[in-house]
Design a protein around this motif. Structure first.
Motif, short mmCIF file in Angstrom:
data_model
loop_
_atom_site.label_atom_id
_atom_site.label_comp_id
_atom_site.label_asym_id
_atom_site.label_seq_id
_atom_site.Cartn_x
_atom_site.Cartn_y
_atom_site.Cartn_z
N PRO A 129 0.81 -1.22 0.00
CA PRO A 129 0.00 0.00 0.00
C PRO A 129 0.84 1.28 0.00
O PRO A 129 0.46 2.27 -0.64
CB PRO A 129 -0.82 -0.13 1.28
N PHE A 130 1.97 1.26 0.68
CA PHE A 130 2.83 2.44 0.68
C PHE A 130 3.49 2.64 -0.68
O PHE A 130 3.71 3.78 -1.11
CB PHE A 130 3.89 2.30 1.77
N LEU A 131 3.79 1.55 -1.38
CA LEU A 131 4.32 1.68 -2.74
C LEU A 131 3.25 2.24 -3.68
O LEU A 131 3.56 3.05 -4.56
CB LEU A 131 4.79 0.32 -3.25
N PHE A 132 2.00 1.84 -3.50
CA PHE A 132 0.92 2.40 -4.31
C PHE A 132 0.83 3.92 -4.10
O PHE A 132 0.67 4.68 -5.06
CB PHE A 132 -0.42 1.76 -3.94
N VAL A 133 0.94 4.35 -2.86
CA VAL A 133 0.86 5.78 -2.56
C VAL A 133 2.05 6.52 -3.16
O VAL A 133 1.90 7.61 -3.74
CB VAL A 133 0.79 6.00 -1.03
N PHE A 134 3.24 5.95 -3.03
CA PHE A 134 4.44 6.59 -3.57
C PHE A 134 4.34 6.76 -5.09
O PHE A 134 4.60 7.85 -5.62
CB PHE A 134 5.67 5.78 -3.20
N VAL A 135 3.97 5.71 -5.78
CA VAL A 135 3.84 5.78 -7.25
C VAL A 135 2.77 6.79 -7.62
O VAL A 135 2.95 7.59 -8.57
CB VAL A 135 3.51 4.39 -7.82
N ALA A 136 1.65 6.81 -6.90
CA ALA A 136 0.59 7.78 -7.19
C ALA A 136 1.08 9.21 -6.99
O ALA A 136 0.73 10.11 -7.76
CB ALA A 136 -0.63 7.50 -6.31
N GLY A 137 1.88 9.43 -5.95
CA GLY A 137 2.40 10.77 -5.71
C GLY A 137 3.31 11.26 -6.81
O GLY A 137 3.21 12.41 -7.27
N ILE A 138 4.21 10.41 -7.26
CA ILE A 138 5.12 10.80 -8.35
C ILE A 138 4.33 11.03 -9.63
O ILE A 138 4.57 11.99 -10.38
CB ILE A 138 6.18 9.71 -8.57
N ALA A 139 3.34 10.17 -9.92
CA ALA A 139 2.53 10.35 -11.12
C ALA A 139 1.74 11.65 -11.06
O ALA A 139 1.62 12.37 -12.07
CB ALA A 139 1.57 9.16 -11.28
N ALA A 140 1.21 11.98 -9.88
CA ALA A 140 0.47 13.24 -9.74
C ALA A 140 1.39 14.44 -9.96
O ALA A 140 0.98 15.45 -10.56
CB ALA A 140 -0.18 13.30 -8.36
N ASP A 141 2.62 14.37 -9.48
CA ASP A 141 3.58 15.46 -9.72
C ASP A 141 3.89 15.60 -11.21
O ASP A 141 3.96 16.71 -11.74
CB ASP A 141 4.86 15.19 -8.94
N LEU A 142 4.07 14.48 -11.88
CA LEU A 142 4.37 14.53 -13.31
C LEU A 142 3.19 15.08 -14.11
O LEU A 142 3.38 15.73 -15.14
CB LEU A 142 4.73 13.13 -13.82
N LEU A 143 1.97 14.82 -13.64
CA LEU A 143 0.79 15.35 -14.33
C LEU A 143 0.71 16.87 -14.23
O LEU A 143 0.01 17.49 -15.03
CB LEU A 143 -0.48 14.72 -13.75
N GLU A 144 1.39 17.45 -13.26
CA GLU A 144 1.41 18.90 -13.13
C GLU A 144 2.57 19.55 -13.86
O GLU A 144 2.75 20.76 -13.81
CB GLU A 144 1.48 19.27 -11.65
N SER A 145 3.36 18.73 -14.54
CA SER A 145 4.49 19.26 -15.30
C SER A 145 4.05 19.67 -16.70
O SER A 145 2.87 19.55 -17.07
CB SER A 145 5.59 18.19 -15.39
N GLY A 146 4.98 20.12 -17.50
CA GLY A 146 4.67 20.55 -18.86
C GLY A 146 4.36 19.41 -19.80
O GLY A 146 3.92 19.66 -20.94
N GLN A 147 4.58 18.17 -19.38
CA GLN A 147 4.33 17.00 -20.22
C GLN A 147 3.06 16.27 -19.79
O GLN A 147 2.97 15.05 -19.85
CB GLN A 147 5.52 16.04 -20.14
N ARG A 148 2.05 17.03 -19.37
CA ARG A 148 0.84 16.43 -18.81
C ARG A 148 0.17 15.47 -19.78
O ARG A 148 -0.23 14.37 -19.40
CB ARG A 148 -0.15 17.54 -18.41
N SER A 149 0.02 15.84 -21.04
CA SER A 149 -0.68 15.00 -22.00
C SER A 149 0.02 13.66 -22.18
O SER A 149 -0.62 12.59 -22.19
CB SER A 149 -0.79 15.71 -23.35
N TRP A 150 1.36 13.71 -22.30
CA TRP A 150 2.11 12.48 -22.48
C TRP A 150 2.04 11.61 -21.23
O TRP A 150 1.86 10.39 -21.31
CB TRP A 150 3.56 12.83 -22.81
N VAL A 151 2.15 12.24 -20.05
CA VAL A 151 2.08 11.49 -18.79
C VAL A 151 0.70 10.89 -18.61
O VAL A 151 0.56 9.74 -18.17
CB VAL A 151 2.45 12.41 -17.61
N MET A 152 -0.34 11.66 -18.95
CA MET A 152 -1.71 11.15 -18.80
C MET A 152 -1.91 9.91 -19.67
O MET A 152 -2.52 8.92 -19.23
CB MET A 152 -2.71 12.23 -19.19
N ALA A 153 -1.41 9.94 -20.88
CA ALA A 153 -1.55 8.77 -21.76
C ALA A 153 -0.83 7.57 -21.18
O ALA A 153 -1.34 6.43 -21.23
CB ALA A 153 -1.01 9.11 -23.15
#
Length: 411
Positions: A364-388
């Protein structure tokens, strides 16, 4: 009722999360329907239920020599036989949870009603699995927003390990301990964040103290080795409240007191039995030699891979991003990474039980960690690519999990 049903407490995010958890329950129900057969019931599960029922009926204290096991008709596990009749890894709470759904049931486990008995016996662990998923979504959403909550819950709901753990399909009943460990860490973090409020800290936090105590009691009562949560939770509290360390220690001590009372109550408040059980308990296994064997590292990789290919592929990307991108190195991402690494290291040092339990605690802690990094990347300039990439990863993981369920149903 109107105050409760607000958009903040019950809106679109809650509906989406609820639907995802219903999907998780549907997968568990499918597996139970396929695998809950008379020949699939092992003696260990029957032993746990009978021990718990005997204590609920006031006959004895589960996991201790006071139980009339010869009359119960089930073989005693070897770890109890070699430990003078005491369970070295679990408090009676573990058995009481197993026997709770069977109170008042008059069926015979050897008859055709065995399938019904199997569903009832697994009910508490399915509930724990749903509650762990809900807690995971709540924490990830508070830390990273809706996107982080959906990603964490998506990985959880499509994880074969979590589905197996919630249905006891070729898995030990450790999902309750996992929920307690997850709740214990993040409740301690939440309590520490409230210590700067201009109120009487200990009194104001009594609800969180009770919640922290309940989480610690559930975790330690279901797996003695999770006593390591105590210094870990205190460490987070002291780190987050450096100017209120006295209040942090007081709250931590109060929560430990609540946990102690709850675990002691599972021994029916009998100090002699409790003390003898603690003398026979195995809290920490000295397994430093495990770090010298390649199989220990391969086992960690295998356990993460069994949690889902999505997680297996996402962890290297998340770790690379965490160490390369300074913006992602904040407490919300660091805390779950530290706890997950801590549990994985403990699992490597314990090649047998409870080492496999530590691997489950880490997920469960790994799930949270991966989700946190993904959420940060979604706020970057590469949002469309990260979302895909995120959508592709979650969909592929879900499809792979459904294929695994279909395979289990055919076995």
């Amino acid at each position: 009722m109107g105050k409760f049903l607000t958009r903040e407490r019950f809106g679109r995010p809650q509906v989406v999360a609820g639907l995802m958890l219903l999907g998780f329950v549907a997968q568990c129900a499918f597996l139970l329907q396929q695998r809950t057969l008379p020949l699939e019931m092992d003696s260990a599960q029957l032993f746990r239920a009978i021990e718990g029922l005997q204590q609920w009926s006031g006959q004895a204290i589960a996991g201790t020599p006071s139980v009339e096991r010869l009359e119960a008709g089930t073989p005693t596990p070897p770890e109890l036989t070699a430990n003078e009749g005491y369970d070295p890894n679990h408090a009676p709470l573990w058995y009481l949870l197993a026997g709770l759904p069977l109170l008042g049931w008059n069926g015979n486990a050897a008859t055709g009603s065995f399938q019904y008995w199997g569903w009832m016996a697994r009910a508490p662990y399915l509930l724990f699995g749903v509650l762990l998923g809900a807690s995971l979504w709540y924490v990830a959403r508070r830390l990273y927003g809706n996107a982080g909550g959906y990603i964490a819950l998506g990985l959880y709901c499509a994880s074969p390990v979590m589905i197996r753990g919630s249905t006891l399909y070729s898995a030990q009943p450790e999902i309750g301990a996992a929920w307690g460990a997850f709740g214990g860490i993040f409740t301690a973090i939440a309590v520490a964040h409230t210590l700067y409020a201009p109120r009487e800290v200990v009194v104001w936090n009594w609800r969180r103290i009770l919640l922290l105590g309940l989480s610690l009691a559930l975790a330690i009562g279901c797996q003695f080795s999770l006593i390591v949560l105590l210094p870990l939770a205190l460490g987070f509290m002291l780190y987050l409240a450096p100017t209120r360390r006295g209040a942090a220690v007081a709250i931590w001590a109060a929560a430990c007191g609540v946990a102690f009372v709850l675990i002691f109550s599972s021994y029916l408040f009998q100090p002699t039995v409790f003390w003898r059980s603690m003398q026979h308990a195995v809290f920490i296994e000295n397994g430093w030699r495990g770090f010298l064997t390649p199989n220990a590292y391969l086992r960690v990789v295998r356990e993460i891979g069994q949690a889902g290919p999505g997680l297996f592929l996402a962890i290297p990307v998340a770790l690379s991003t965490y160490f390369a991108w300074r913006r992602s190195r904040y407490f919300g991402n660091t805390a779950p990474l530290v706890v997950a690494a801590f549990f994985l290291l403990l699992g490597m040092g314990a090649p047998h039980y409870p080492g496999l339990g530590f691997h489950l605690m880490a997920l469960p802690f790994l799930f949270v960690f991966v989700a946190g990094i993904a959420a940060d990347l979604l706020e970057s300039g590469q949002r469309s690519w990260v979302m895909a990439c995120v959508w592709g990863l979650l969909l592929a993981n879900a499809l792979w999990n459904l294929a695994e369920l279909a395979r289990w149903g055919r076995v």
